[in-house]
Design an enzyme around this catalytic site. Structure first.
Site, PDB file in Angstrom:
ATOM      1  N   CYS A  52       0.846  -1.193   0.000  1.00 14.09           N
ATOM      2  CA  CYS A  52       0.000   0.000   0.000  1.00 14.09           C
ATOM      3  C   CYS A  52       0.882   1.244   0.000  1.00 14.09           C
ATOM      4  O   CYS A  52       1.765   1.384   0.854  1.00 14.09           O
ATOM      5  CB  CYS A  52      -0.887  -0.013   1.249  1.00 14.09           C
ATOM      6  SG  CYS A  52      -1.625   1.587   1.625  1.00 14.09           S
ATOM      7  N   ASN A  66      10.194   0.735  -9.294  1.00 12.43           N
ATOM      8  CA  ASN A  66      10.018   0.307 -10.685  1.00 12.43           C
ATOM      9  C   ASN A  66       8.552   0.440 -11.075  1.00 12.43           C
ATOM     10  O   ASN A  66       7.670  -0.075 -10.381  1.00 12.43           O
ATOM     11  CB  ASN A  66      10.426  -1.166 -10.851  1.00 12.43           C
ATOM     12  CG  ASN A  66      10.263  -1.641 -12.280  1.00 12.43           C
ATOM     13  OD1 ASN A  66      10.994  -1.224 -13.174  1.00 12.43           O
ATOM     14  ND2 ASN A  66       9.295  -2.517 -12.511  1.00 12.43           N
ATOM     15  N   GLU A  67       8.293   1.159 -12.166  1.00  7.20           N
ATOM     16  CA  GLU A  67       6.937   1.309 -12.690  1.00  7.20           C
ATOM     17  C   GLU A  67       5.935   1.563 -11.555  1.00  7.20           C
ATOM     18  O   GLU A  67       4.927   0.871 -11.409  1.00  7.20           O
ATOM     19  CB  GLU A  67       6.538   0.092 -13.513  1.00  7.20           C
ATOM     20  CG  GLU A  67       7.352  -0.041 -14.787  1.00  7.20           C
ATOM     21  CD  GLU A  67       6.861  -1.144 -15.705  1.00  7.20           C
ATOM     22  OE1 GLU A  67       7.095  -1.061 -16.932  1.00  7.20           O
ATOM     23  OE2 GLU A  67       6.248  -2.113 -15.208  1.00  7.20           O
ATOM     24  N   GLU A 116      12.645   1.117 -20.926  1.00 10.41           N
ATOM     25  CA  GLU A 116      12.289  -0.252 -21.289  1.00 10.41           C
ATOM     26  C   GLU A 116      11.484  -0.244 -22.569  1.00 10.41           C
ATOM     27  O   GLU A 116      10.610   0.612 -22.759  1.00 10.41           O
ATOM     28  CB  GLU A 116      11.409  -0.918 -20.214  1.00 10.41           C
ATOM     29  CG  GLU A 116      12.070  -1.257 -18.915  1.00 10.41           C
ATOM     30  CD  GLU A 116      11.107  -1.982 -17.972  1.00 10.41           C
ATOM     31  OE1 GLU A 116      10.123  -2.581 -18.470  1.00 10.41           O
ATOM     32  OE2 GLU A 116      11.327  -1.927 -16.754  1.00 10.41           O
ATOM     33  N   TRP A 123       1.911 -10.216 -21.736  1.00  9.41           N
ATOM     34  CA  TRP A 123       0.722  -9.859 -20.970  1.00  9.41           C
ATOM     35  C   TRP A 123      -0.463  -9.449 -21.837  1.00  9.41           C
ATOM     36  O   TRP A 123      -1.474  -8.997 -21.296  1.00  9.41           O
ATOM     37  CB  TRP A 123       1.054  -8.736 -19.984  1.00  9.41           C
ATOM     38  CG  TRP A 123       1.939  -7.658 -20.530  1.00  9.41           C
ATOM     39  CD1 TRP A 123       3.295  -7.587 -20.426  1.00  9.41           C
ATOM     40  CD2 TRP A 123       1.526  -6.509 -21.291  1.00  9.41           C
ATOM     41  NE1 TRP A 123       3.765  -6.459 -21.061  1.00  9.41           N
ATOM     42  CE2 TRP A 123       2.702  -5.787 -21.612  1.00  9.41           C
ATOM     43  CE3 TRP A 123       0.296  -6.022 -21.739  1.00  9.41           C
ATOM     44  CZ2 TRP A 123       2.680  -4.594 -22.336  1.00  9.41           C
ATOM     45  CZ3 TRP A 123       0.279  -4.843 -22.473  1.00  9.41           C
ATOM     46  CH2 TRP A 123       1.456  -4.138 -22.761  1.00  9.41           C
ATOM     47  N   GLU A 138       7.223 -13.753 -16.367  1.00  7.28           N
ATOM     48  CA  GLU A 138       7.686 -13.119 -17.604  1.00  7.28           C
ATOM     49  C   GLU A 138       8.620 -14.016 -18.415  1.00  7.28           C
ATOM     50  O   GLU A 138       9.396 -13.530 -19.233  1.00  7.28           O
ATOM     51  CB  GLU A 138       8.356 -11.785 -17.273  1.00  7.28           C
ATOM     52  CG  GLU A 138       7.361 -10.789 -16.696  1.00  7.28           C
ATOM     53  CD  GLU A 138       7.987  -9.475 -16.258  1.00  7.28           C
ATOM     54  OE1 GLU A 138       7.407  -8.418 -16.559  1.00  7.28           O
ATOM     55  OE2 GLU A 138       9.046  -9.509 -15.605  1.00  7.28           O
ATOM     56  N   LYS A 139       8.510 -15.324 -18.224  1.00  2.84           N
ATOM     57  CA  LYS A 139       9.441 -16.220 -18.913  1.00  2.84           C
ATOM     58  C   LYS A 139       9.249 -16.227 -20.427  1.00  2.84           C
ATOM     59  O   LYS A 139      10.159 -16.586 -21.170  1.00  2.84           O
ATOM     60  CB  LYS A 139       9.338 -17.646 -18.357  1.00  2.84           C
ATOM     61  CG  LYS A 139       8.003 -18.330 -18.516  1.00  2.84           C
ATOM     62  CD  LYS A 139       8.038 -19.730 -17.895  1.00  2.84           C
ATOM     63  CE  LYS A 139       6.689 -20.428 -17.957  1.00  2.84           C
ATOM     64  NZ  LYS A 139       5.688 -19.769 -17.079  1.00  2.84           N
ATOM     65  N   PHE A 140       8.075 -15.817 -20.909  1.00  6.40           N
ATOM     66  CA  PHE A 140       7.855 -15.750 -22.356  1.00  6.40           C
ATOM     67  C   PHE A 140       7.912 -14.324 -22.892  1.00  6.40           C
ATOM     68  O   PHE A 140       7.487 -14.058 -24.007  1.00  6.40           O
ATOM     69  CB  PHE A 140       6.533 -16.421 -22.725  1.00  6.40           C
ATOM     70  CG  PHE A 140       6.538 -17.904 -22.500  1.00  6.40           C
ATOM     71  CD1 PHE A 140       7.509 -18.705 -23.087  1.00  6.40           C
ATOM     72  CD2 PHE A 140       5.596 -18.501 -21.673  1.00  6.40           C
ATOM     73  CE1 PHE A 140       7.531 -20.074 -22.871  1.00  6.40           C
ATOM     74  CE2 PHE A 140       5.612 -19.877 -21.457  1.00  6.40           C
ATOM     75  CZ  PHE A 140       6.580 -20.666 -22.058  1.00  6.40           C
TER      76      PHE A 140
END
Length: 676
Positions: A125, A159-160, A317, A325, A365-367
């Site tokens: 949060c 990050n993001e 990035e 995704w 995120e392996k693909f």
């Protein structure tokens, strides 16, 4: 009370030599033997900036609180020995499981009142003082250890931020929301006026009665929802400031975080964030759920440049190929990696970086594509990566130059939040539909566009476009009025100027704030069902939106030929007098070709000429500074494109004397002779 951000001139500057070529690197996913292979391959590819420790918290610290920097020390030294600069993450983007197990109160709560649990990322949060305490202790330790390390060139906060957890509804967030509202409104009576709580018996008598806008059995109060978006953006910005302050106690290097200027992330108002950044950085991925993903890339790059105030920015990035995704994750076509990358550079980026270096073997995120794919270096993708690294290196001299534009487009996150509300005239049109359509028309016509915030200084622009700017304050609306009075031309589209900053409708007829500027008055919105065509008397085709409009002080250029506003004006122009500019109004959703034609007329009237050789398929953009000028030609089409130019072409090293033919699917960058 937060300290004011440092003036731009006083902030540390990102001082990379040339255009950076880099990536995220997650060495904690690999054995040390792979680290050495990776650094050698990075040198082969020309990688010179690497983001590390972005997700490093669990690797650095265990539940006993002890910190182990041995692995991070080794990775930084390996990169430093190879001459690769470090973009050092604070490691706080996702808490380790031991922390959420010990303190489940830091977990975020979504609008239905249910908790979101560990197992993904950003399980925290933004208002949690417990999370803040642990996170800042980590940042302090990382900054103290590496604040003066010669390898570190840039600091990367979290990050993001806000990708998943921007809007938390937990009890701590509720208390923080009340504090934020007290600071904004001062009294409960003023809040009631701002939110219009006389509607549906919503009037508050005490601050403790106010909740975050959780799901209700009906639609929610729009003013409350809008302020909750503002609050969520401010809470995360406050967290950014706290981490940045901890870093500055130990380092004089520039600090940033990676924005997400993209069509599918909307929860942070980056206009308020930008002044806090030492350098603007953005993550961008092609979104194939959109009808024009390449056009959205151009818009996102132009908006990122706007956030940077026209200064160069960093593409922190993007992807070498598919993401992981989207419903269908499309691979990039041969040559698309180069075209996408240099489109960003052409629009102001001084860094071309990727997620990530080596494709993960496990995890969510392996693909997701990477510079080193699962298949290794004997691949077409790796060969494209190496060639891209060579080309980026050949463009080093472009670094520091700026993009110049005669056209500005007004864009607002607050208007986005308010426009796409639960209750609105039609759900068939969203804010970005108009934004992308107008930017796309300008892009197709070969016109460079600055994307700026409402209320920005518009001096020097020949044409200002305001697409669907539903929410605008009186002061920000006046900035456009003043620009037009000084000779700037304006083009405003429907559903603009409707409400003030409290989402309160301006009475007297639409478009509210700009009725006098445009010389029109709309009595009633008249949207139509999707798939219902609307014809204009000129033969132009429209859809989705009509309105019952009268011209009070404007010439009627086109009328609705049918539909619910038949016979009424659809397109108008109020001619400027005494040095003022023309003010165009478009009261419907024109088709792509017809909109492009209309925008072309407005450009001609404003004296704006497209860059020669540019088209819908061929991006032609110029960057310049200090007597240097570079012409970027990105040919997305299949056919060769010819441009007239003199100079040296940097991709191939050839001399250009008068005319350059750019093969289909390729990019050329020319250092122009005698241009500035």
């Amino acid at each position: 009370m937060q300290a004011e951000p440092a003036p731009a001139a006083a902030r540390p500057r990102f001082q990379h030599q040339g255009i950076a070529f880099g990536c995220d690197y997650n060495p904690e996913q690999w054995e040390p033997a792979v680290w050495r292979e990776d650094v050698a391959l990075m040198r082969d590819a020309g990688v010179d900036l690497v983001a590390i420790n972005v997700f490093g918290w669990a690797a650095l610290q265990g539940p006993d609180g002890a910190l182990d920097f041995a692995a991070l020390d080794e990775v930084i030294e390996l990169l430093h020995a190879a001459g690769i600069r470090v973009n050092l993450g604070t490691g706080t983007s996702s808490p380790p499981p031991w922390l959420t197990a010990r303190h489940p109160e830091i977990l975020p709560v979504v609008e239905d009142g249910t908790t979101r649990y560990p197992g993904g990322r950003q399980a925290w949060c933004p208002s949690s003082p417990v999370f803040r305490r642990y996170a800042l202790a980590l940042v302090e330790a990382v900054a103290e250890r590496y604040g003066e390390h010669p390898a570190v060139e840039l600091w990367h906060v979290s990050n993001e931020l806000g990708c998943h957890n921007a809007l938390c509804h937990c009890d701590e967030s509720t208390l923080a929301f009340r504090r934020w509202l007290r600071a904004r409104y001062g009294t409960i009576d003023e809040l009631n006026r701002a939110w219009g709580t006389s509607f549906w018996s919503q009037r508050y008598t005490d601050w403790d009665e106010i909740l975050t806008p959780r799901l209700t059995i009906s639609s929610r109060n729009p003013g409350q929802v809008l302020d909750f978006h503002r609050f969520g953006s401010d809470e995360l910005l406050d967290h950014y400031r706290a981490e940045a302050d901890a870093i500055r106690r130990h380092s004089a290097l520039p600090i940033t975080t990676n924005f997400m200027v993209t069509a599918h992330i909307r929860d942070l108002d980056y206009w308020s964030w930008a002044p806090e950044m030492d350098v603007i950085a953005n993550d961008h991925y092609l979104d194939h759920r959109l009808s024009e993903p390449r056009g959205e890339l151009a818009f996102a790059a132009d908006l990122t440049r706007g956030l940077a105030g026209g200064e160069p920015w960093l593409l922190m990035e993007h992807s070498t190929g598919s993401v992981n995704w989207q419903p269908v994750n499309l691979a990039k076509e041969p040559g698309q990696l180069l075209r996408n990358s240099l489109s960003h550079v052409a629009r102001g980026a001084d860094a071309v970086c990727f997620f990530q270096w080596r494709a993960s073997l496990q995890g969510s995120e392996k693909f997701h594509s990477a510079l080193v794919p699962h298949a290794g270096t004997d691949t077409d993708l790796w060969r494209e990566v190496v060639e891209l690294g060579r080309i980026v290196g050949a463009l080093d001299e472009v670094a520091g130059t700026r993009v110049h534009a005669d056209v500005a487009l007004l864009f607002s996150w607050e208007s986005w939040w308010a426009s796409d509300a639960e209750n609105r005239p039609t759900h068939a049109i969203e804010y970005l539909d108009q934004v992308h359509a107008l930017h796309g028309a300008l892009h197709d016509l070969g016109v460079t566009v600055d994307v700026v915030r409402p209320g920005a200084d518009l001096a020097g622009y020949r044409l200002v476009v305001a697409p669907g700017l539903y929410l605008v304050s009186d002061a920000d609306a006046a900035a456009l009025d003043e620009a037009v009075a000084s000779g700037t031309h304006a083009l405003v589209t429907f559903y603009s100027g409707i409400v003030d900053e409290h989402d309160r409708v301006r009475p007297g007829g639409y478009p509210g704030a700009w009725r006098d500027l445009l010389g029109v008055r709309v009595e009633e919105f008249a949207p139509v069902l999707p798939g219902t065509p609307i014809a204009l008397e000129s033969g132009a085709a429209a859809t989705l939106w009509a309105e019952r409009l009268e011209a009070t002080d404007a010439a009627v250029l086109d009328r609705f030929a049918d539909g619910p506003a038949a016979g009424r004006p659809a397109v108008t122009r109020r001619a400027g007098a005494d040095g003022a500019g023309d003010a165009w109004y478009v009261g419907t959703m024109l088709g792509r070709d017809d909109l492009r034609s209309l925008v072309g007329r407005a450009l001609e009237g404003a004296g704006v000429a497209p860059v020669p050789g540019a088209s819908a398929e061929v991006e032609v953009t110029r960057r310049s500074a200090d007597g240097r000028a570079y012409l970027f030609v990105v040919n997305h089409g299949a056919d060769d494109a010819d441009v007239d130019v003199h100079g040296t072409e940097l991709v191939t090293g050839s001399v250009v004397d008068g005319r350059l033919s750019v093969p289909g699917g390729t990019v050329r960058v020319i250092r122009e002779e005698g241009a500035a």
